[in-house]
Design an enzyme around this catalytic site. Structure first.
Site, PDB file in Angstrom:
ATOM      1  N   CYS A 130       0.819  -1.206   0.000  1.00  0.00           N
ATOM      2  CA  CYS A 130       0.000   0.000   0.000  1.00  0.00           C
ATOM      3  C   CYS A 130       0.867   1.277   0.000  1.00  0.00           C
ATOM      4  CB  CYS A 130      -0.988  -0.010   1.158  1.00  0.00           C
ATOM      5  SG  CYS A 130      -2.367   1.129   0.926  1.00  0.00           S
ATOM      6  N   HIS A 236      -3.694  -4.706   0.595  1.00  0.00           N
ATOM      7  CA  HIS A 236      -3.219  -5.160   1.903  1.00  0.00           C
ATOM      8  C   HIS A 236      -3.337  -6.675   1.998  1.00  0.00           C
ATOM      9  CE1 HIS A 236      -2.657  -1.395   4.230  1.00  0.00           C
ATOM     10  NE2 HIS A 236      -3.513  -0.902   3.336  1.00  0.00           N
ATOM     11  N   GLU A 238      -2.146  -8.669   4.097  1.00  0.00           N
ATOM     12  CA  GLU A 238      -2.280  -9.152   5.470  1.00  0.00           C
ATOM     13  C   GLU A 238      -3.747  -9.263   5.900  1.00  0.00           C
ATOM     14  OE1 GLU A 238      -1.831  -4.616   5.998  1.00  0.00           O
ATOM     15  OE2 GLU A 238      -1.205  -6.195   4.598  1.00  0.00           O
TER      16      GLU A 238
END
Length: 262
Positions: A130, A236, A238
């Protein structure tokens, strides 16, 4: 510090995880600590850990210490540039600042940009996420669109398909994309979890686009001339790594190349 040296210091009882440096983010408050803090998202740290790496928060130093960044990175096996607030528009030559730009911190910007430059120059494996992708783009002379158009046009709280070019490092890291993900070995898609209102405008020197969203937003970048492994994604990973093998693959690739270098 090499992996061999770390193993020796640990007594060689068990494999030593490669050290992954993650620049911390300044936070105005942290209730558990009572003071302002330097933080990293737990999901990001967990994704690195589950991939076999040892996540280490890196203290962002001031501009006067930028020359020491390269030396600090030598003790790590890999770097992860995480998400965060916006980069100051003057850093990429913008004449003004859009009203939507938020959480700008000059110390953070100076540190992240220097980490991006030194990691790419040294060949230390680098995954940028990001804001991290945007920092790499700016570090290499690129620019950003300060705002994508407001609510309904940005990529906040959004999961959407991203088209990934086959045969790229990005595709290989995501695993199921490319030759296995599309008929005839063409481009493949993954679902990306996004939270950003800015995007790449002009590419930094040497960067190539390896993934895009349906609206043309640059979603992944690589640097073919980089001496080490490098992938940057605008989303993202994660957010969904715990349930999506493709997103886990990005962290796995970073840790794999970090381990090979140690």
């Amino acid at each position: 510090m090499t992996g061999e040296t770390r193993a020796a210091r640990a007594g060689g009882a068990r494999p030593v995880r490669p050290l992954i440096a993650i620049p911390a983010r300044f936070s105005a408050s942290a209730s558990a600590l009572r003071y302002a803090a330097e933080v990293n998202a737990r999901a990001l740290m967990e994704a690195v850990w589950q991939a076999g790496g040892e996540p280490v928060s890196l203290h962002p130093t001031g501009p006067e210490e930028e020359t020491a960044v390269a030396a600090r990175l030598t003790r790590f096996d890999g770097v992860l540039l995480p998400g965060g607030g916006d980069i100051a528009p003057y850093r990429y030559g913008a004449a003004g600042t859009h009203a939507s730009v938020y959480d700008v911190d000059d110390r953070q910007d100076a540190f992240d940009l220097e980490v991006a430059r030194r990691a790419l120059e040294s060949g230390i494996p680098l995954l940028a996420v990001c804001r991290g992708l945007q920092a790499v783009n700016v570090a290499l002379g690129g620019t950003l669109q300060q705002d994508m158009g407001g609510p309904g046009h940005d990529h906040r709280h959004l999961r959407h398909p991203v088209t990934v070019q086959a045969g790229t490092r990005t595709a290989r890291a995501l695993g199921r994309v490319g030759n296995q993900g599309a008929p005839g070995g063409g481009d493949g898609t993954v679902e990306a979890s996004c939270y950003h209102h800015q995007r790449v405008e002009r590419l930094g020197e040497g960067l190539t686009v390896t993934a895009t969203a349906g609206d043309g937003t640059v979603e992944a970048l690589e640097l073919p001339i980089a001496p080490g492994w490098f992938v940057a994604v605008q989303w993202h990973p994660e957010d969904t790594a715990a349930t999506d093998p493709a997103q886990r693959g990005l962290f796995g690739a970073l840790v794999h190349h970090a381990a090979a270098r140690s």
